[in-house]
Design a protein around this motif. Structure first.
Motif, PDB file in Angstrom:
ATOM      1  N   ILE A   1      -9.177  -4.699   0.787  1.00 43.66           N
ATOM      2  CA  ILE A   1      -8.644  -3.336   0.863  1.00 43.66           C
ATOM      3  C   ILE A   1      -8.695  -2.927   2.331  1.00 43.66           C
ATOM      4  O   ILE A   1      -9.690  -3.167   3.011  1.00 43.66           O
ATOM      5  CB  ILE A   1      -9.501  -2.349   0.043  1.00 43.66           C
ATOM      6  CG1 ILE A   1      -9.581  -2.766  -1.420  1.00 43.66           C
ATOM      7  CG2 ILE A   1      -8.992  -0.919   0.185  1.00 43.66           C
ATOM      8  CD1 ILE A   1      -8.302  -2.630  -2.184  1.00 43.66           C
TER       9      ILE A   1
ATOM     10  N   GLY B   1       0.789  -1.215   0.000  1.00 42.16           N
ATOM     11  CA  GLY B   1       0.000   0.000   0.000  1.00 42.16           C
ATOM     12  C   GLY B   1       0.822   1.266   0.000  1.00 42.16           C
ATOM     13  O   GLY B   1       2.042   1.246  -0.205  1.00 42.16           O
TER      14      GLY B   1
ATOM     15  N   ARG C   1      -3.811   3.372   2.591  1.00 45.49           N
ATOM     16  CA  ARG C   1      -4.583   2.259   2.056  1.00 45.49           C
ATOM     17  C   ARG C   1      -3.634   1.132   1.661  1.00 45.49           C
ATOM     18  O   ARG C   1      -2.523   1.384   1.192  1.00 45.49           O
ATOM     19  CB  ARG C   1      -5.373   2.658   0.809  1.00 45.49           C
ATOM     20  CG  ARG C   1      -6.268   3.876   0.950  1.00 45.49           C
ATOM     21  CD  ARG C   1      -7.486   3.631   1.820  1.00 45.49           C
ATOM     22  NE  ARG C   1      -8.394   4.763   1.788  1.00 45.49           N
ATOM     23  CZ  ARG C   1      -8.265   5.872   2.507  1.00 45.49           C
ATOM     24  NH1 ARG C   1      -7.217   6.019   3.301  1.00 45.49           N
ATOM     25  NH2 ARG C   1      -9.162   6.837   2.425  1.00 45.49           N
TER      26      ARG C   1
ATOM     27  N   TYR D   1      -3.643   9.850   3.676  1.00 47.88           N
ATOM     28  CA  TYR D   1      -4.092   8.694   2.897  1.00 47.88           C
ATOM     29  C   TYR D   1      -3.275   7.488   3.320  1.00 47.88           C
ATOM     30  O   TYR D   1      -2.042   7.512   3.274  1.00 47.88           O
ATOM     31  CB  TYR D   1      -3.874   8.991   1.415  1.00 47.88           C
ATOM     32  CG  TYR D   1      -4.386   7.936   0.468  1.00 47.88           C
ATOM     33  CD1 TYR D   1      -5.675   8.026  -0.057  1.00 47.88           C
ATOM     34  CD2 TYR D   1      -3.585   6.879   0.077  1.00 47.88           C
ATOM     35  CE1 TYR D   1      -6.145   7.075  -0.950  1.00 47.88           C
ATOM     36  CE2 TYR D   1      -4.050   5.914  -0.810  1.00 47.88           C
ATOM     37  CZ  TYR D   1      -5.335   6.023  -1.321  1.00 47.88           C
ATOM     38  OH  TYR D   1      -5.800   5.087  -2.196  1.00 47.88           O
TER      39      TYR D   1
ATOM     40  N   HIS E   1      -8.156   0.281   5.135  1.00 49.45           N
ATOM     41  CA  HIS E   1      -8.021   1.708   5.445  1.00 49.45           C
ATOM     42  C   HIS E   1      -7.235   1.765   6.745  1.00 49.45           C
ATOM     43  O   HIS E   1      -7.660   1.197   7.758  1.00 49.45           O
ATOM     44  CB  HIS E   1      -9.414   2.330   5.611  1.00 49.45           C
ATOM     45  CG  HIS E   1      -9.373   3.775   5.930  1.00 49.45           C
ATOM     46  ND1 HIS E   1      -9.306   4.248   7.220  1.00 49.45           N
ATOM     47  CD2 HIS E   1      -9.384   4.860   5.128  1.00 49.45           C
ATOM     48  CE1 HIS E   1      -9.289   5.565   7.186  1.00 49.45           C
ATOM     49  NE2 HIS E   1      -9.336   5.960   5.930  1.00 49.45           N
TER      50      HIS E   1
ATOM     51  N   ARG F   1       1.063   5.302   2.040  1.00 49.56           N
ATOM     52  CA  ARG F   1       0.657   6.277   3.047  1.00 49.56           C
ATOM     53  C   ARG F   1       1.296   7.606   2.670  1.00 49.56           C
ATOM     54  O   ARG F   1       2.508   7.684   2.452  1.00 49.56           O
ATOM     55  CB  ARG F   1       1.107   5.851   4.443  1.00 49.56           C
ATOM     56  CG  ARG F   1       0.548   6.765   5.530  1.00 49.56           C
ATOM     57  CD  ARG F   1       0.959   6.342   6.928  1.00 49.56           C
ATOM     58  NE  ARG F   1       2.393   6.478   7.073  1.00 49.56           N
ATOM     59  CZ  ARG F   1       3.205   5.527   7.511  1.00 49.56           C
ATOM     60  NH1 ARG F   1       2.756   4.349   7.851  1.00 49.56           N
ATOM     61  NH2 ARG F   1       4.505   5.750   7.611  1.00 49.56           N
TER      62      ARG F   1
END
Length: 150
Positions: A132, A85, A111, A109, A134, A87
């Motif tokens: 996915i 992911g 993810r 952000y 968060h 960040r």
């Protein structure tokens, strides 16, 4: 239409950041995973100690994240997690995170895309999904709300 449903939340304790310095790709960092609870509508258990999060802090300030770790369910099934992911956020927000401050996760952000591998029949449905997450970074922990992509 793409939809997702919640499957679990992880809150995992982390060791401090080990920086390997500037490599040709950016600042290389390793963060060892100490473990923590996994709770949710489709899975409950714990993250086992021993995984790690390998990061590259890119020139644009984004953290490119690759993590591998193991979940053990309450029933004893073991599941390998592979997560990749990003960040990123405004420089002042990222500086606060770097200092270990708790920052509202809506300000940055975070993810990841997750895949799973298991030999346990009770949870072998996980071998055939993408998820996915968060994320929210805390001083010495990470929280991931994980959703199955339908």
């Amino acid at each position: 239409m793409l939809t997702a449903q919640p499957i679990f939340t992880i809150r995992c304790e982390l060791e401090g950041i080990m920086s390997l310095g500037q490599t040709p790709l950016g600042e290389r960092r390793i963060i060892n995973i100490l473990g923590g609870p996994v709770t949710g509508p489709k899975l409950n258990g714990r993250v086992l100690p021993g995984g790690a999060d390998w990061q590259i802090i890119r020139a644009d300030g984004a953290a490119d994240i690759q993590a591998r770790y193991t979940i053990e369910t309450d029933a004893g099934a073991r599941i390998l997690v592979s997560s990749e992911g990003l960040r990123h956020g405004p420089p002042e927000v990222m500086a606060r995170l770097a200092r270990g401050e708790n920052v509202d996760p809506t300000l940055y952000y975070f993810r990841t895309v997750m895949r799973f591998e298991t030999a346990e029949p009770a949870v072998d449905w996980m071998n055939r999904i993408l998820a996915i997450a968060h994320g929210q970074r805390e001083a010495r922990a990470v929280k991931l709300d994980v959703y199955e992509v339908l």
